[in-house]
Design an enzyme around this catalytic site. Sequence first.
Site, PDB file in Angstrom:
ATOM      1  N   HIS A   1      -7.172 -30.235 -19.205  1.00 43.59           N
ATOM      2  CA  HIS A   1      -7.223 -29.495 -20.083  1.00 43.59           C
ATOM      3  C   HIS A   1      -6.645 -30.065 -20.985  1.00 43.59           C
ATOM      4  O   HIS A   1      -5.190 -30.525 -21.022  1.00 43.59           O
ATOM      5  CB  HIS A   1      -6.642 -28.136 -20.014  1.00 43.59           C
ATOM      6  CG  HIS A   1      -7.316 -27.427 -21.415  1.00 43.59           C
ATOM      7  ND1 HIS A   1      -6.422 -26.781 -22.177  1.00 43.59           N
ATOM      8  CD2 HIS A   1      -8.240 -25.780 -20.699  1.00 43.59           C
ATOM      9  CE1 HIS A   1      -7.434 -26.569 -22.420  1.00 43.59           C
ATOM     10  NE2 HIS A   1      -8.092 -25.584 -22.203  1.00 43.59           N
ATOM     11  N   HIS A   2      -6.966 -29.792 -22.449  1.00 42.52           N
ATOM     12  CA  HIS A   2      -6.338 -30.364 -23.481  1.00 42.52           C
ATOM     13  C   HIS A   2      -4.869 -30.168 -24.146  1.00 42.52           C
ATOM     14  O   HIS A   2      -3.933 -30.423 -24.362  1.00 42.52           O
ATOM     15  CB  HIS A   2      -7.303 -30.485 -25.081  1.00 42.52           C
ATOM     16  CG  HIS A   2      -8.547 -31.783 -24.522  1.00 42.52           C
ATOM     17  ND1 HIS A   2      -8.161 -32.825 -24.981  1.00 42.52           N
ATOM     18  CD2 HIS A   2      -9.607 -31.702 -25.017  1.00 42.52           C
ATOM     19  CE1 HIS A   2      -8.843 -34.160 -25.563  1.00 42.52           C
ATOM     20  NE2 HIS A   2      -9.908 -32.655 -24.897  1.00 42.52           N
ATOM     21  N   ALA A   3      -4.965 -28.515 -23.406  1.00 47.76           N
ATOM     22  CA  ALA A   3      -3.057 -27.461 -23.825  1.00 47.76           C
ATOM     23  C   ALA A   3      -2.160 -28.421 -22.835  1.00 47.76           C
ATOM     24  O   ALA A   3      -0.851 -28.582 -22.744  1.00 47.76           O
ATOM     25  CB  ALA A   3      -3.206 -26.470 -23.400  1.00 47.76           C
TER      26      ALA A   3
END
Length: 159
Positions: free
Chosen positions: A140-142
């Site tokens: 996930h980009h987070a």
Amino acid sequence: MKRLRGSDAFAVYSDTPTSPFVTLKVAIYGPTRQSDRPDVDEIREFIKRCITIAGASRAGLRIVRVPFDLHHPVWVSDPNFSPDDHIYDAELPAPGGKAELCDFLSDMMGKPLDPERPLWEIWLIRGLEEGRIAVVFKVHHALADGKTVARLLEKAHLA
């Protein structure tokens, strides 16, 4: 517990069931000699060592959203975390070419990561032409972007 930065929170808020806000990193591992065959178990152990060596501190963290999104989500430690639970095996249908790999990756990208767990997976995909194995990191980009992954690889002396 630590609050997400604004850019990481944006990545969480941008996630939808039909468009997960994830990135894929794909590496193709091939034998140096035709008689050699890559061993998935060796690759799995290598990946787990890399996670430890790189000090991937967020690997065991999951994201918890604040009710009504009144503030940015927070990172919390997953008490049940084990890298083994995030490393999967798959096999492509014959002939194991680019089209079959792309179909697999397309299906994988369309499925959101489980928000109750740390937001990453690694897939070891056998059945590629010439005895190769694809190692696919879905994150996930987070948790990580391309720069973060590159820094982790450098730290683990893989780059």
